[in-house]
Design an enzyme around this catalytic site. Structure first.
Site, PDB file in Angstrom:
ATOM      1  N   ASP A 213      30.775  37.583  29.010  1.00 48.16           N
ATOM      2  CA  ASP A 213      31.772  36.807  29.740  1.00 48.16           C
ATOM      3  C   ASP A 213      32.250  35.635  28.885  1.00 48.16           C
ATOM      4  O   ASP A 213      32.371  35.776  27.664  1.00 48.16           O
ATOM      5  CB  ASP A 213      31.153  36.341  31.071  1.00 48.16           C
ATOM      6  CG  ASP A 213      32.157  36.434  32.196  1.00 48.16           C
ATOM      7  OD1 ASP A 213      33.088  35.628  32.166  1.00 48.16           O
ATOM      8  OD2 ASP A 213      32.009  37.309  33.080  1.00 48.16           O
ATOM      9  N   HIS A 244      33.786  30.919  34.425  1.00 48.57           N
ATOM     10  CA  HIS A 244      33.607  32.286  34.924  1.00 48.57           C
ATOM     11  C   HIS A 244      32.255  32.857  34.503  1.00 48.57           C
ATOM     12  O   HIS A 244      31.519  33.421  35.310  1.00 48.57           O
ATOM     13  CB  HIS A 244      34.754  33.172  34.436  1.00 48.57           C
ATOM     14  CG  HIS A 244      34.807  34.491  35.140  1.00 48.57           C
ATOM     15  ND1 HIS A 244      34.070  35.571  34.743  1.00 48.57           N
ATOM     16  CD2 HIS A 244      35.502  34.888  36.236  1.00 48.57           C
ATOM     17  CE1 HIS A 244      34.315  36.589  35.565  1.00 48.57           C
ATOM     18  NE2 HIS A 244      35.182  36.200  36.469  1.00 48.57           N
ATOM     19  N   SER A 409      35.117  41.101  40.001  1.00 44.30           N
ATOM     20  CA  SER A 409      34.273  40.537  38.943  1.00 44.30           C
ATOM     21  C   SER A 409      33.168  39.687  39.540  1.00 44.30           C
ATOM     22  O   SER A 409      32.241  39.281  38.855  1.00 44.30           O
ATOM     23  CB  SER A 409      35.102  39.734  37.943  1.00 44.30           C
ATOM     24  OG  SER A 409      35.466  38.502  38.473  1.00 44.30           O
TER      25      SER A 409
END
Ligand SMILES: Cc1cc2nc3c(=O)[nH]c(=O)nc-3n(C[C@H](O)[C@H](O)[C@H](O)COP(=O)(O)OP(=O)(O)OC[C@H]3O[C@@H](n4cnc5c(N)ncnc54)[C@H](O)[C@@H]3O)c2cc1C
Length: 1392
Positions: A213, A244, A409
């Protein structure tokens, strides 16, 4: 590959390009955290950068050496290896990133040909930007109440703010404007009862989990076991600049506040996105390699995209799972549209995760099935695998505290966290692998009510149940779905939405086989269909295709169901099951060859109804619908610049789902045509529905459709835009920005559609229109459609006032045009003939980006076409106008220099076309007719279509004499050279000098085992086209379609390729690998069929055609002048035969031709022994008869032995096939096993292990000496004396001693002879020895070695085995010779 993080944040405003949609929602909800989201994504090939993948892992020094040695022989000078400084740099790698400054395709090919290099692909760069405004990382307090939310359509309702300026095609955003109304977060791990496992002492300890990520900050307070943080980007930081990556890591492993699932797991953080969310394929490849090295157990990948053909990426994913890494990936945020699954979550070996909210509703954003990459194979697969919370999930904030995010996600790390936790609960970790974990997850998943399988997969994650299953797990195989119940609604939608009936297209269910026993496995024998007779199981017929090898951890079983004839009038339920046995090498015991097996049952239940009347049956043409990838097909609505690719499959169960549901609700039965138009019985259907087709049409399809419509079938076409200037603009964008490609068509392939409908005096134009209007009191929107350019005068045409969108796109001018004809209705004139309806836009029935639906219009059109009822609202419309005869716009032509360009040019030069194909022979003679449509004919057709070989600039041939000759002919085509001179002195494995010459040019050092690049380059020069027609019995590919498909070729796969399409590239696009560089015969057959299509040759091929007679004639001029002897140019041939129609009828034809090429191969007439009783019904001469007997279970382990006669490869294949089904075999042949002439003694063992095995059996297990091969006996040096009616066979040895054997069947597999029965005296007079029949090895047709023209019959040519060239690599030289000869004749004619 389009990679983007699949997370949708709670946005309240959305910037689309330059326009911002106002946030009304935000005003309504002042207490919420508001974020403005700007999403930008695109994918770009990086200029001059290529990923060079190797066939193994090598040191940096070795990699560099391979690349420099490969490029040494090319023109490329300016190149360098791009250094990659990351943690994987210290280890061997299987790829390199190379910068090649010159735009040099040849250089790339040279690289590609290096023996250690697997492939060369462009480096790709991926962008996506999330821009948070206001409080981007605002920390929200924890509480445990719930989220409620509403989502708003991602499609803008008003279009006013979208400009169509010069940036028309820039992708500036992707779906979104999803708004969170009220949101109260919840702890996800506890909600899924992870705390129960924590209390039992399981917290993820000992499990290595990787997060790919945006990174993670050092010393983040939520994590206690961050084992390693690695950076794979070009930014010098390990920290997360976006939040994120932190969030995802938190969902998996946070130990406090918003707690993750597995706080004690070993966390490996891979930073693969920059703070600007840029990433490159190569970063992923390095990071993936490192993950394999570090023996990661679970890997979360919250990324995805539609490009399932980014091969380095996809292959690496397979390699990861093969290395036992459990991959969990987000299924995509492109819902609620169907057909929007993202890669790699759509792969069989990856756990693909969809999202739900905390009310157990499928999240609107969550992508829906089916998988579209498998559609060309028949039907897609069920995905996602599983769903879990993905809306308003709480996870770690960037520095601490918690925040909430939504998207798949987010759902993906929920599953990855659960998997990590589950893995830590299992004592025997050896049992955990990607298949067993997936099996446990899907077997335990909780089915959500009212939701279908394309939305929820197996259901909602149930952590505790998965724990129970996993802890009593025994390695086994299982199926997904585990049963087929076509009556179970809504879960089994779309299957349950339409009962099946006799005569309907097969219903195909694509089942995944999961193999928890090992990374490799196989299906034992064949899956067996077991009908339950009391439950009417014999009312259906079930056929299956399946993967023989299961790797990695999985395979497929495609089940095709049709209704038996006896149930044509019956209504009821039919049931049965399919039984599959899977075997895998026993764990740690691969050496001994021991296997473990697992038997799985697939229950099948269907509802049958009597066949509905023709008028109720609509056939949807899927065959001509293409999608991205592999081609670039722009969206049908040009305003949808944020989602410009047509990637949803264009299927009634994906983006045409609403239309399908509507038609079902109106009582229609909709079936899917997945094959050419020639392949269906039109008398069964009222209407053929063609929507937005992108593919070309075969000439015989055009003929067939015309006949069908004459006989009562009706046609509805929903077309779309096609404007070459607009398409060029797209191309222009491509060049300047280094993105995208040239589009393969516009919204639809109008030139192809026009070819199809021109026979009725109809055509679509290249006009491009847009606008709102009203029709029959319905509000309508025309979204980038075309107009009707021509329509029969007695038809009905309706016109509207629309904006000229073409002008708007090209010149930014807004012009309104009156009376644009957009709808046409026509009753064809023949008695009982069908009706045709054309409409110029498909957006109103397409779910993707539909503005206003027009299902009412479809109803009206079907009333007209299927029921012959003219809707008054259309016939009396005030917008009715005179049908156009001359279009304001020219008819669109195919775009030049796109893949399909050679087709119109070829046609312009002269296409034989349907009119050449009639019963009488009154037409103009054709210059050339080729009989047979195997590789010989295909290769010749390629040459005759104007493709000409030249010596590549700078090419160096290793043979110095040939090299010198080649230097002298630079600049002119090889076809025009003195071929005799060029071939002089060359030696090779063919007796024909031009076969050796061509092979030497294409494979300069092939026989030395080298991989040197071809010295030829190809140019399309339409002025050299020689009009011709190819007639063949089956599909293009000849004998290859008759050979059992799973066998491996004798030759290297590459040696089977024809010019202009590399076999390896084609295999790669099909995502297949070569075994020992050999391909299966099925691959080869498909390659030839595809070759004809992509190289634009299909207009020349008339398949389903059998030639029954070829006889020489005098031309009329010669007849007048009978005293003169015949000269070559005066001779004509009359070719007669029949064309097999789809309905099984034979329609005779007759053609005259100046030249005839015999390319009928040798496969059609198997050789006979001449023994007594050889014509008895249990004696066969084709291996396909053995396969049929096995399939129909006429043979089995308890049968008497089968007798296999022959010591060639086909006999060996038969031995293997029989042994595979445990059928006892007696194998007899004339020679000794050690005879050096036996083919086995010439094949290298390493390359041909299966044939080596047979040879070993032949040697070790004779009747007298028992060996290890139970059920097999070999009888060398024997011949068959006779067969008797009681299935006894008498064999005689060299000393004359006879032995009698009881056998069940006999298979005489001793080769085959050409079938030239269409020639006088079976063509014997043409052979080298006219006393003997033609035989490819002993007595081929006597031809001039430099023209391949018959010595006895000028104007008659022979190619391939008929001329002594038995291998595909050699028959191509013959095609060169024939082309050169025909061109010479033609030039002489022209001069005359
Ligand atoms: C089991 C097997 C394995 C092989 N393995 C290899 C290999 O590994 N490597 C290799 O290079 N070669 C291999 N070959 C040989 C290869 O198949 C041939 O060399 C090649 O197919 C010849 O091509 P062709 O176009 O000349 O003829 P074919 O491929 O035989 O095609 C001729 C076509 O013409 C059709 N036809 C015949 N009569 C008529 C008629 N009257 N009207 C209309 N159509 C007609 C036939 O039905 C056939 O489809 C193999 C062959 C067999 C049988």
């Amino acid at each position: 590959m389009l990679l983007f993080l699949l997370c949708s944040r709670k946005p309240v405003g959305l910037e689309l390009g330059h326009a911002t949609i106002t946030n009304h929602q935000g005003l309504l909800c002042p207490n919420c955290t508001h974020l403005t989201l700007k999403v930008e994504f695109s994918t770009a090939m990086v200029e001059h950068e290529y990923i060079v993948a190797f066939k193994g892992y090598f040191t940096a020094k070795a990699r560099s050496k391979f690349i420099s040695s490969a490029l040494k022989n090319s023109d490329v000078v300016d190149w360098k290896i791009i250094p990659r400084d990351n943690p994987a740099s210290d280890y061997p790698s299987d790829f390199e990133v190379v910068q090649i400054k010159e735009a040099h395709r040849d250089g790339l090919l040279t690289l590609q040909d290096h023996p250690h290099i697997k492939r060369v692909t462009p480096q790709r760069k991926v962008f996506r930007t999330l821009k948070f405004t206001h409080s981007a990382d605002e920390v929200v307090p924890c509480n445990d109440t719930r989220w409620t939310q509403k989502w708003q359509s991602s499609r803008p309702l008003r279009r006013t703010s979208l400009s169509l300026g010069s940036g028309f095609w820039h992708a500036t955003g992707r779906h979104s404007s999803r708004r969170l109304l009220r949101a109260i977060p919840r702890q996800v791990a506890q909600t899924l009862q992870a705390d129960v496992l924590w209390q039992m002492g399981y917290t993820g300890a000992g499990v290595k989990v990787a997060v790919f990520d945006t990174g993670l900050g050092e010393k983040h307070p939520h994590f206690k076991n961050v084992k390693e943080r690695t950076n794979w980007t070009n930014e010098k930081t390990l920290d997360d600049g976006l939040g994120h990556g932190t969030f995802v890591a938190g969902v998996i492993a946070s130990m406090r506040e918003c707690q993750g699932f597995a706080p004690d797991s070993e966390l490996h953080v891979f930073r693969v996105f920059t703070n600007n969310q840029v990433s490159y394929t190569s970063w992923f490849l390095d990071a993936f390699n490192y993950a394999i090295l570090k023996k990661i157990d679970v890997l979360n990948l919250s990324i995805g995209g539609p490009d399932f053909m980014d091969h380095p990426f996809v292959d690496k994913v397979w390699e990861l799972t093969a290395n036992k890494v459990i991959m969990v990936s987000a299924i995509g945020n492109d819902g609620p549209l169907y057909g929007t699954l993202n890669n790699p979550a759509d792969q069989m070996d990856v756990i693909g995760v969809g999202g739900i909210d905390f009310e157990d509703n499928i999240a609107r954003f969550s992508s829906r099935g089916m998988t579209t990459w498998e559609l060309p194979g028949g039907y897609g697969r069920v995905k996602p695998d599983i769903v879990t919370y993905g809306s308003g999930v709480r996870g770690s904030g960037i520095k601490g505290g918690c925040r909430s995010l939504s998207g798949t996600s987010v759902a993906s790390p929920v599953v990855a966290g659960a998997v990590t936790l589950l893995a830590s609960t299992v004592q025997n970790r050896e049992l955990i692998n990607p298949a067993s974990m997936k099996q446990a997850l899907i077997a335990s998943a909780r089915r959500l009510p009212g939701v279908n399988m394309f939305e929820q997969g197996h259901g909602k994650l149930d952590l505790l149940k998965a724990y129970q299953i996993l802890n009593s797990y025994r390695p086994q195989a299982s199926l997904s779905p585990s049963y087929i119940d076509l009556t179970e609604c809504p879960y089994m939608w779309p299957y349950c939405s339409q009962p099946i009936y006799y005569g309907g297209m097969p219903t195909i269910v694509n089942v995944t086989i999961l193999n928890g026993m090992g990374v490799t496995g196989r299906i034992v024998d064949k899956p067996i269909w077991q009908p339950y007779l009391p439950q009417n199981g014999d009312s259906i017929e079930v056929a299956m295709s399946y993967s023989h090898m299961l790797w990695p951890w999985s395979g497929y079983l495609a089940v095709s169901i049709t209704v038996a004839k006896k149930a044509a009038l019956w209504e009821g339920i039919a049931q049965g099951h399919v039984m599959v046995v899977v075997a895998s090498p026993a764990e740690n015991d691969s050496e001994t060859g021991a296997e473990q097996t697992s038997t799985v049952k697939l229950p099948v239940k269907v509802k049958i109804i009597p066949t509905p009347p023709r008028s109720k049956r609509v056939l949807w043409d899927q065959y001509h619908n293409l999608r991205y990838p592999p081609g670039y097909f722009p969206r049908d609505n040009l305003r949808m610049k944020n989602d410009p690719l047509d990637w949803n499959g264009d299927h009634i169960h994906t983006n045409f789902r609403d239309m399908y549901q509507h038609l079902r609700s109106m009582g229609y039965f909709v079936e899917v045509l997945g094959a050419p138009i020639t392949c269906f019985d039109a008398s069964q259907y009222g209407t053929l529905l063609m929507v937005d087709s992108e593919e070309e049409y075969f000439p015989e399809e055009i003929i067939k459709l015309r006949r069908d419509i004459d006989n009562g079938l009706s046609l509805i076409v929903f077309s779309d835009w096609y404007n070459t200037s607009v398409m060029r603009k797209v191309k222009f964008y491509d060049e300047n920005t280094r993105q995208w490609w040239m589009p393969d068509t516009g919204g639809a392939n109008i030139p192809a559609l026009n070819d199809l409908i021109s026979v009725w005096g109809m055509a679509f134009s290249d006009g491009l229109y847009e606008g709102d209007f009203s029709m029959a009191n319905h509000d309508m929107y025309y979204a980038s459609g075309c107009s009707i350019a021509k329509f029969p005068q007695d038809g009905i045409v309706i016109a509207q006032t629309l904006k000229d969108q073409g002008l708007e796109v090209l010149k930014q001018e807004t012009t309104v045009v009156d009376n644009v004809p957009i709808l046409g209705l026509y009753q064809t004139p023949s008695e009982g003939g069908g009706r045709i309806a054309l409409y110029g836009d498909s957006n109103c029935i397409d779910d993707s980006h539909r503005q206003k639906d027009c299902f009412w219009l479809l109803d009206s059109l079907l009333q007209y076409t299927s029921h012959s009822v003219m809707p008054p609202s259309l016939s009396h419309s005030e917008n009715r106008q005179r049908p156009p005869t001359v279009s304001e716009h020219p008819l669109p032509e195919r775009l030049e220099d796109c893949n399909r360009m050679d087709l119109p040019l070829a046609q312009a030069a002269m296409s034989p076309g349907p009119e050449q194909f009639s019963e009488t022979c009154e037409r103009q003679p054709l210059p050339v007719v080729i009989i047979g449509n195997g590789p010989s004919a295909i290769c010749l057709s390629y040459f005759l279509s104007g493709h000409r070989p030249y010596v590549r600039k700078g090419a160096v041939h290793p043979n110095p004499i040939l090299q010198r000759k080649l230097q002298d002919i630079a600049g002119s085509s090889v076809v025009e050279q003195d071929l005799e001179f060029l071939s002089e002195g060359l030696e090779g494995r063919s007796h024909n000098p031009l076969a050796v010459l061509f092979d030497a040019l294409v494979r300069p050092d092939g026989d030395l085992g080298g991989m040197a690049e071809s010295v030829l380059t190809w140019r399309l020069e339409p002025k050299h086209l020689v009009p011709h027609l190819v007639l063949g019995k089956g599909p293009p590919g000849g004998a290859w379609h008759s050979i059992e498909g799973s066998m491996f070729t004798l030759s290297l796969g590459d040696w089977m390729e024809l010019p202009g399409l590399h076999f390896r590239d084609w295999m790669r696009r099909k995502r297949k690998n070569l075994r020992n560089d050999r391909a299966t015969t099925r691959d080869i057959a498909q390659y030839y069929e595809h070759y004809v299509k992509v190289l634009g040759l299909q207009q020349r091929f008339v398949c389903g055609t059998v030639v029954t007679s070829v006889k020489p004639l005098l031309s009329s001029s010669a007849e007048e002048d009978r005293v003169e002897p015949l000269t070559a140019s005066r001779k004509l041939y009359e070719i007669q035969g029949f064309h097999q129609t789809a309905a099984g009828l034979q329609s005779p034809f007759c053609i005259h031709a100046e030249n005839v090429v015999l390319a009928t191969g040798t496969y059609d007439s198997p050789a006979w022994l001449g023994a007594d009783g050889e014509d008895l019904p249990y004696v066969f001469h084709k291996i396909s008869d053995l396969e049929t007997a096995l399939q129909k279970q006429r043979l089995g382990p308890d049968s008497d032995p089968v007798l296999i006669v022959g010591a060639g490869l086909t006999a060996a294949d038969a031995v293997l096939t029989a042994r595979h089904s445990n059928v006892p075999v007696i194998h007899t042949f004339r020679r000794a096993v050690s005879d050096s002439g036996l083919v086995f003694n010439q094949l290298p063992k390493m390359m041909y292990p299966e044939y080596h095995k047979v040879h070993q059996m032949m040697t070790e297990q004779s009747l007298t000496s028992s060996g290890p091969y139970k059920g097999y006996s070999s009888l060398p040096k024997h011949h068959v004396a006779r067969f008797s009616a009681d299935k006894k066979c008498v064999l005689e040895d060299a000393s004359g001693k006879r032995t009698v054997f009881n056998i069940s069947m006999a298979f005489i597999l001793i080769g085959s002879n050409p079938n030239l029965s269409f020639l006088p005296s079976h063509g014997k007079h043409l052979a080298l020895d006219p006393e003997q029949p033609v035989n490819s090895r002993r007595n081929p047709i006597d031809t001039n070695p430099f023209t391949y023209e018959s010595v006895q019959e000028p104007g008659l040519y022979a190619l391939g085995p008929l001329a002594g060239d038995s291998f595909v690599r050699f028959l191509q030289g013959g095609a060169l010779a024939v082309t050169a000869s025909l061109l010479k004749k033609r030039n002489v004619d022209l001069m005359d």
